[in-house]
Design a protein around this motif. Structure first.
Motif, mmCIF file in Angstrom:
data_model
loop_
_atom_site.group_PDB
_atom_site.id
_atom_site.type_symbol
_atom_site.label_atom_id
_atom_site.label_comp_id
_atom_site.label_asym_id
_atom_site.label_seq_id
_atom_site.Cartn_x
_atom_site.Cartn_y
_atom_site.Cartn_z
ATOM 1 N N LEU A 1 -1.739 3.871 -3.534
ATOM 2 C CA LEU A 1 -2.094 3.244 -2.261
ATOM 3 C C LEU A 1 -0.928 3.127 -1.289
ATOM 4 O O LEU A 1 -1.137 2.974 -0.088
ATOM 5 N N GLU A 2 0.301 3.171 -1.803
ATOM 6 C CA GLU A 2 1.463 3.038 -0.923
ATOM 7 C C GLU A 2 1.511 4.218 0.049
ATOM 8 O O GLU A 2 1.267 5.360 -0.342
ATOM 9 N N PRO A 3 1.814 3.948 1.300
ATOM 10 C CA PRO A 3 1.853 5.037 2.292
ATOM 11 C C PRO A 3 2.840 6.139 1.900
ATOM 12 O O PRO A 3 3.884 5.856 1.297
ATOM 13 N N TYR B 1 4.900 -2.139 4.750
ATOM 14 C CA TYR B 1 3.980 -2.173 3.615
ATOM 15 C C TYR B 1 4.403 -3.287 2.665
ATOM 16 O O TYR B 1 5.590 -3.597 2.540
ATOM 17 N N ARG C 1 -3.031 -5.287 7.371
ATOM 18 C CA ARG C 1 -4.427 -5.125 6.979
ATOM 19 C C ARG C 1 -4.470 -4.708 5.508
ATOM 20 O O ARG C 1 -3.596 -3.987 5.013
ATOM 21 N N LEU D 1 -5.430 -2.740 2.333
ATOM 22 C CA LEU D 1 -5.807 -1.368 2.018
ATOM 23 C C LEU D 1 -6.825 -1.320 0.881
ATOM 24 O O LEU D 1 -7.665 -0.429 0.829
ATOM 25 N N ASP D 2 -6.730 -2.287 -0.034
ATOM 26 C CA ASP D 2 -7.617 -2.324 -1.189
ATOM 27 C C ASP D 2 -7.333 -3.617 -1.952
ATOM 28 O O ASP D 2 -6.384 -4.338 -1.621
ATOM 29 N N LEU E 1 -0.822 -2.980 4.868
ATOM 30 C CA LEU E 1 -0.044 -2.149 5.773
ATOM 31 C C LEU E 1 -0.100 -2.740 7.188
ATOM 32 O O LEU E 1 -1.140 -3.236 7.613
#
Length: 192
Positions: free
Chosen positions: A108-110, A151, A169, A171-172, A186
């Motif tokens: 999930l990390e950008p 993040y 926001r 992400l999950d 993020l």
């Protein structure tokens, strides 16, 4: 300069680490990892020290002037010292739990360049007075000037709400092996 001023620092003091320990003493996820009080003090203290040293050496540590709050950010291109942290996780007996959780986060990390907030904490005696917001806002102002996203992983429902108020926001929601829920979050850079 008032005692509640926030500065970017290249030297983290023992008081900064102790403050972060106090801030996480009742954190659901951290205490799931380290439920025994002595284990928590010993090993979360070591983990915090490793993050503090690495981030301060690379221009990503922030602190209240009075030492009652600190934030440890990894700048773009700077990562945690996996070898040192892995040794601490193994010695604490939590390596398997940490690996499972961080593997889920890794998806999930950008992938684009970003700042990564590893830890932020304010003395619990100061909670609810805007000191955490001041600490976070000081770093976000610098991050926005660099036009980078930020993040983090929120480890409590209160933390999630706090970060949402600052433009992050979700992400999950992640929960593995019976862990409390965690929220990778993020924040896109604000227009400066």
């Amino acid at each position: 300069m008032s005692s509640d001023a926030v500065v970017r620092t290249t030297s983290v003091e023992d008081g900064d680490i102790a403050t972060v320990l106090l801030a996480f003493a009742t954190d659901p996820f951290v205490r799931w990892l380290l439920p025994d009080a002595a284990q928590f003090l010993r090993w979360f203290g070591e983990i915090t020290r490793l993050h503090a040293q690495r981030t301060s050496a690379n221009g990503g540590a922030y602190r209240r002037v009075d030492g009652r709050g600190a934030a440890f950010w990894y700048r773009p291109g700077v990562r945690p010292d996996g070898e040192a942290l892995g040794a601490a996780f193994s010695a604490a007996g939590i390596a398997d739990r940490v690996t499972t959780v961080w593997t889920a986060f890794g998806e999930l990390e950008p992938t684009q360049s970003h700042w990564y907030l590893r830890q932020i904490g304010v003395d619990p005696m100061l909670h609810g007075r805007g000191h955490g917001s001041a600490l976070l806002s000081a770093a976000l102002a610098d991050i926005d000037r660099e036009s980078e996203p930020a993040y983090l992983e929120a480890t409590s429902p209160g933390g999630r709400t706090f970060y949402e108020r600052h433009g992050f926001r979700v992400l999950d929601e992640v929960s593995v092996n019976g862990s409390p829920p965690l929220w990778p979050m993020l924040r896109e850079p604000a227009t400066v």
